[in-house]
Design an enzyme around this catalytic site. Structure first.
Site, PDB file in Angstrom:
ATOM      1  N   ARG A 176      -2.808  -2.104  -3.395  1.00 52.61           N
ATOM      2  CA  ARG A 176      -3.965  -1.220  -3.318  1.00 52.61           C
ATOM      3  C   ARG A 176      -3.799  -0.149  -4.389  1.00 52.61           C
ATOM      4  O   ARG A 176      -2.794   0.562  -4.418  1.00 52.61           O
ATOM      5  CB  ARG A 176      -4.041  -0.556  -1.950  1.00 52.61           C
ATOM      6  N   GLU A 197      -7.694  -3.981   5.185  1.00 54.79           N
ATOM      7  CA  GLU A 197      -7.595  -3.868   3.731  1.00 54.79           C
ATOM      8  C   GLU A 197      -6.492  -4.766   3.173  1.00 54.79           C
ATOM      9  O   GLU A 197      -6.623  -5.316   2.076  1.00 54.79           O
ATOM     10  CB  GLU A 197      -7.341  -2.405   3.349  1.00 54.79           C
ATOM     11  N   ARG A 217      -8.551  17.305   3.957  1.00 55.29           N
ATOM     12  CA  ARG A 217      -9.462  17.563   2.843  1.00 55.29           C
ATOM     13  C   ARG A 217     -10.792  18.089   3.351  1.00 55.29           C
ATOM     14  O   ARG A 217     -11.265  17.656   4.396  1.00 55.29           O
ATOM     15  CB  ARG A 217      -9.672  16.279   2.032  1.00 55.29           C
ATOM     16  N   HIS A 264     -12.527   3.821  -0.625  1.00 52.82           N
ATOM     17  CA  HIS A 264     -12.397   2.961   0.566  1.00 52.82           C
ATOM     18  C   HIS A 264     -13.118   1.631   0.383  1.00 52.82           C
ATOM     19  O   HIS A 264     -13.519   0.982   1.348  1.00 52.82           O
ATOM     20  CB  HIS A 264     -12.927   3.673   1.825  1.00 52.82           C
ATOM     21  N   ASN A 312       0.874  -1.171   0.000  1.00 55.30           N
ATOM     22  CA  ASN A 312       0.000   0.000   0.000  1.00 55.30           C
ATOM     23  C   ASN A 312       0.910   1.219   0.000  1.00 55.30           C
ATOM     24  O   ASN A 312       1.481   1.575   1.031  1.00 55.30           O
ATOM     25  CB  ASN A 312      -0.910  -0.016   1.230  1.00 55.30           C
TER      26      ASN A 312
END
Length: 394
Positions: free
Chosen positions: A94, A380, A242, A182, A9
């Site tokens: 990912r 993940e 963000r 996600h 990742n």
């Protein structure tokens, strides 16, 4: 020789990795986990085995490990020295954006890399580094098959109306649509609920993935039917750096009246807004919760307000709500944020059990709560390893 899968990742200045052993039957087993952080500034490799024993904690001068390729070489050297008897059979990555066409993981090919590069403008904080890691593996081990697992793929089950914006239809045909992100986290939660909370697994569930990046997903029967994020990972909830959902006219104003360039606006929206910009302190929720500064409190209040507002919207998409699930860094670890969100969700039928919340669940709500609340850790990396194993036929 035991077979294993490497999961990567990649971020802008870091490279997280895990190694999973492939048994002849049964679940994958995590053998090594670690990361190289501070690429280009103060590179450091940290790794431990599946039992938590530290395998490495190494620092280098900036120039020694300045990019993903050099970081991967150091990871490969670590695995050779500390993982005797393991043979890597593939690498899973990912990849944040898969666009409209990639609705499932795929084996990496040269044409696929060209297609994925086209999505860099839609995920500038992630996509370039995801692809850089794939190229780095190709340099070090060109013989290894690589698999791309997309954060957008899980949301491809949504109806077309959930993907549309109110723009001329030709823009939808050119790829301007809601993608959602996600997805690997939500896919893992959907796969885990039947064992952790079988009573809600096939119901109307909203999952809140709350971390530095944050979003929410409405699931029915374990499938995505709505998401807070849209065309890019800027949409929806306020995040660490963000802003989340905002009037697009603000961008026009910044361009036309404030004189900001497109690059300056990109930097503002991706790196200087959210919890960081509003608080003026930082983007770490733990720091903000410990602070008595008024703007830290303001940032927390807006974070919770946006979650509450999105929860109501997604409950409407589902036509009701059976359960709320918290996951990711903040969702899994901050009892205070979970408490604030659940308090605002009382109107939906959520009744928080404060003792259960302090203990970290998994069930957070009382027995009589009409809508149950849960905390379920995400994984993940394991989801990526599972996909990679399947595509490699292992």
């Amino acid at each position: 020789m035991a077979n294993a899968i490497l999961v990567i990742n990649a971020g802008s200045s870091s490279l997280k990795f895990s190694v999973f052993g492939i048994p002849r039957a049964g679940e994958l087993r995590m053998l090594v986990v670690g990361q190289v952080e501070g690429l280009g500034t103060a590179p450091r490799l940290k790794a431990k085995n599946g039992e938590g024993t530290i395998l490495a904690d190494v620092r280098w001068a900036t120039a020694e490990v300045a990019n993903h390729a050099q970081a991967l070489q150091e990871i490969a050297a670590l695995l050779r020295s500390r993982s005797e008897g393991l043979e890597l059979v593939g690498v899973g990555h990912r990849v944040v954006h898969g666009g409209a066409d990639y609705s499932a993981p795929l084996l990496i090919t040269a044409p696929a890399m060209e297609n994925l590069a086209a999505f860099v403008p839609l995920a500038p904080l992630h996509q370039p580094h995801n692809l850089a890691a794939i190229r780095a593996v190709q340099e070090v081990r060109p013989d290894l098959p690589q698999v791309a697992c997309f954060d957008t793929a899980f949301h491809r089950t949504q109806e077309m109306v959930a993907d549309l914006y109110g723009l001329p239809y030709e823009y939808y045909e050119r790829g301007i649509r809601r993608y959602g992100f996600h997805g690997l986290s939500y896919e893992y939660i959907a796969a885990t609920l039947p064992s952790v909370a079988p009573e809600i697994a096939n119901g109307r569930v909203v999952v809140a993935h709350l971390g530095s990046g944050a979003s929410m997903c409405a699931m029915r029967d374990g499938r995505s039917v709505g998401s807070s994020m849209g065309f890019t990972a800027l949409d929806g909830l306020m995040m660490g750096t963000r802003p989340g959902n905002m009037d697009p006219g603000i961008v026009l104003y910044l361009l036309q009246q404030e004189g900001l360039s497109a690059k300056q606006i990109e930097d503002l929206l991706y790196k200087r807004s959210g919890l960081l910009g509003l608080s003026g302190i930082g983007n770490d929720m733990r720091v903000l919760l410990a602070s008595d500064a008024p703007r830290a409190r303001l940032a927390i209040d807006l974070f919770v307000y946006r979650i509450s507002r999105e929860l109501g919207a997604l409950a409407a998409v589902l036509g009701g709500l059976d359960a709320l699930v918290f996951t990711a860094g903040i969702g899994e670890n901050s009892a205070r944020i979970r408490q604030l969100v659940c308090e605002k969700a009382r109107w939906l039928g959520v009744e928080l059990d404060e003792a259960a919340n302090e203990q970290g669940g998994p069930r957070l709500s009382g027995v009589g709560s009409r809508v149950s609340a849960w905390v379920v850790p995400t994984n993940e990396e394991l989801m990526i390893a599972r996909h990679t194993r399947t595509l490699l036929g292992r």
